[in-house]
Design a protein around this motif. Structure first.
Motif, PDB file in Angstrom:
ATOM      1  N   GLN A 179       0.853  -1.180   0.000  1.00 39.50           N
ATOM      2  CA  GLN A 179       0.000   0.000   0.000  1.00 39.50           C
ATOM      3  C   GLN A 179       0.894   1.236   0.000  1.00 39.50           C
ATOM      4  O   GLN A 179       2.007   1.200   0.540  1.00 39.50           O
ATOM      5  N   PRO A 180       0.444   2.338  -0.577  1.00 38.54           N
ATOM      6  CA  PRO A 180       1.308   3.537  -0.588  1.00 38.54           C
ATOM      7  C   PRO A 180       1.813   3.927   0.795  1.00 38.54           C
ATOM      8  O   PRO A 180       2.974   4.316   0.946  1.00 38.54           O
ATOM      9  N   TRP A 181       0.975   3.820   1.818  1.00 34.49           N
ATOM     10  CA  TRP A 181       1.381   4.278   3.143  1.00 34.49           C
ATOM     11  C   TRP A 181       2.281   3.293   3.877  1.00 34.49           C
ATOM     12  O   TRP A 181       2.828   3.616   4.931  1.00 34.49           O
ATOM     13  N   THR A 182       2.475   2.078   3.336  1.00 36.85           N
ATOM     14  CA  THR A 182       3.376   1.120   3.982  1.00 36.85           C
ATOM     15  C   THR A 182       4.767   1.123   3.360  1.00 36.85           C
ATOM     16  O   THR A 182       5.658   0.467   3.877  1.00 36.85           O
ATOM     17  N   ARG A 183       4.970   1.848   2.286  1.00 33.33           N
ATOM     18  CA  ARG A 183       6.242   1.795   1.576  1.00 33.33           C
ATOM     19  C   ARG A 183       7.279   2.737   2.177  1.00 33.33           C
ATOM     20  O   ARG A 183       6.957   3.841   2.581  1.00 33.33           O
ATOM     21  N   SER A 184       8.517   2.284   2.179  1.00 28.22           N
ATOM     22  CA  SER A 184       9.643   3.142   2.520  1.00 28.22           C
ATOM     23  C   SER A 184       9.956   4.032   1.332  1.00 28.22           C
ATOM     24  O   SER A 184       9.776   3.640   0.184  1.00 28.22           O
ATOM     25  N   GLN A 187      12.163   2.428  -1.266  1.00 26.58           N
ATOM     26  CA  GLN A 187      11.647   1.417  -2.181  1.00 26.58           C
ATOM     27  C   GLN A 187      11.359   2.088  -3.519  1.00 26.58           C
ATOM     28  O   GLN A 187      10.670   3.108  -3.569  1.00 26.58           O
ATOM     29  N   VAL A 188      11.882   1.521  -4.576  1.00 25.19           N
ATOM     30  CA  VAL A 188      11.695   2.098  -5.897  1.00 25.19           C
ATOM     31  C   VAL A 188      10.601   1.321  -6.608  1.00 25.19           C
ATOM     32  O   VAL A 188      10.641   0.103  -6.711  1.00 25.19           O
ATOM     33  N   GLU A 189       9.600   2.056  -7.087  1.00 22.41           N
ATOM     34  CA  GLU A 189       8.519   1.417  -7.817  1.00 22.41           C
ATOM     35  C   GLU A 189       8.994   1.030  -9.213  1.00 22.41           C
ATOM     36  O   GLU A 189      10.006   1.508  -9.693  1.00 22.41           O
ATOM     37  N   THR A 190       8.263   0.172  -9.867  1.00 19.48           N
ATOM     38  CA  THR A 190       8.666  -0.309 -11.184  1.00 19.48           C
ATOM     39  C   THR A 190       8.787   0.824 -12.190  1.00 19.48           C
ATOM     40  O   THR A 190       9.569   0.749 -13.129  1.00 19.48           O
ATOM     41  N   ALA A 191       8.058   1.891 -11.978  1.00 16.96           N
ATOM     42  CA  ALA A 191       8.152   3.037 -12.887  1.00 16.96           C
ATOM     43  C   ALA A 191       9.403   3.868 -12.634  1.00 16.96           C
ATOM     44  O   ALA A 191       9.697   4.785 -13.385  1.00 16.96           O
ATOM     45  N   GLY A 192      10.139   3.540 -11.529  1.00 13.78           N
ATOM     46  CA  GLY A 192      11.378   4.258 -11.255  1.00 13.78           C
ATOM     47  C   GLY A 192      11.197   5.521 -10.451  1.00 13.78           C
ATOM     48  O   GLY A 192      12.123   6.311 -10.325  1.00 13.78           O
ATOM     49  N   GLU A 193      10.012   5.735  -9.873  1.00  8.49           N
ATOM     50  CA  GLU A 193       9.774   6.933  -9.088  1.00  8.49           C
ATOM     51  C   GLU A 193       9.661   6.554  -7.621  1.00  8.49           C
ATOM     52  O   GLU A 193       9.210   5.473  -7.275  1.00  8.49           O
ATOM     53  N   ARG A 194      10.016   7.499  -6.743  1.00 10.24           N
ATOM     54  CA  ARG A 194       9.821   7.291  -5.314  1.00 10.24           C
ATOM     55  C   ARG A 194       8.337   7.329  -5.006  1.00 10.24           C
ATOM     56  O   ARG A 194       7.594   8.103  -5.559  1.00 10.24           O
ATOM     57  N   SER A 195       7.924   6.463  -4.076  1.00 13.74           N
ATOM     58  CA  SER A 195       6.521   6.503  -3.658  1.00 13.74           C
ATOM     59  C   SER A 195       6.304   7.699  -2.744  1.00 13.74           C
ATOM     60  O   SER A 195       7.221   8.203  -2.111  1.00 13.74           O
ATOM     61  N   THR A 196       5.075   8.157  -2.654  1.00 12.88           N
ATOM     62  CA  THR A 196       4.721   9.297  -1.818  1.00 12.88           C
ATOM     63  C   THR A 196       4.122   8.805  -0.520  1.00 12.88           C
ATOM     64  O   THR A 196       3.209   7.997  -0.531  1.00 12.88           O
ATOM     65  N   GLY A 197       4.612   9.314   0.633  1.00 15.90           N
ATOM     66  CA  GLY A 197       4.073   8.936   1.918  1.00 15.90           C
ATOM     67  C   GLY A 197       2.839   9.750   2.242  1.00 15.90           C
ATOM     68  O   GLY A 197       2.692  10.875   1.820  1.00 15.90           O
TER      69      GLY A 197
END
Length: 200
Positions: A179-184, A187-197
């Motif tokens: 889930q977006p709120w569980t990611r560090s 962690q790099v998403e497959t699209a290569g962008e940082r996830s947003t907390g």
């Protein structure tokens, strides 16, 4: 207006640096090289926005990180698994408006999924009572004191037990739901962008 907590963006680092170095004696100064290192290595590096303006930031590291702070080392010599708040800075015009409490709710929500304890320190030599009261109201307790050899500052070393950690660990092990709120932020998403907390 609402407070938004989200991952820092690289173009904001100059503003973060100015916030840090205008914060006074309760925060150690930073230079741009160290701040860039935080940006590359910190497991948690989020900013607060209020009314569309940067209102503060918080940086944190897990116990296994390659962080070089003497206070971080103090905790690592004594505790096997913890999340360490390296620094929190709130813009002077926003102090007392709930930004610090929003940060601590967010960082606890992040940390308790991964670590049994939350650690930080409060400098004792420059009017520490408001900061000690703030942390005490969040359940932090002093576990020792340290004289910082690199800064000549005495610090109260604080720790908080994170009661949800055991349940999360027993239920999900080392694999949290995606889930977006569980990611560090590292962690790099497959699209290569940082996830947003988000504030959970």
């Amino acid at each position: 207006m609402s407070i938004v907590i989200r991952d820092v963006r690289e173009h904001e680092l100059d503003s973060v640096l100015a916030l840090n170095n205008n914060a006074g004696l309760a925060i150690l100064p930073l230079d741009s090289a160290r701040l860039q290192r935080f940006y590359r290595q910190a497991e948690y590096f989020r900013v607060a926005e209020r009314d569309g303006n940067l209102a503060g930031f918080l940086v944190g590291f897990g116990a296994d990180s390659d962080h070089d702070s003497s206070n971080f080392r103090w905790f690592r010599e004594r505790y096997p698994n913890f999340f360490y708040i390296d620094r929190i800075v709130v813009a002077s015009r926003r102090r007392g408006g709930g930004v610090g409490r929003a940060f601590y709710a967010d960082v606890q929500s992040y940390a308790e999924l991964r670590y049994p304890q939350l650690a930080c320190e409060v400098f004792l030599d420059h009017g520490a009572d408001p900061a000690l009261l703030f942390h005490g109201s969040f359940g932090f307790k002093e576990v020792g004191q340290s004289q910082m050899p690199d800064a000549g500052v005495r610090a109260s070393m604080l720790m908080k037990e994170l009661c949800s950690y055991s349940w999360v660990k027993q239920t999900y092990g080392d694999t949290l739901p995606d889930q977006p709120w569980t990611r560090s932020r590292l962690q790099v998403e497959t699209a290569g962008e940082r996830s947003t907390g988000t504030l959970a």
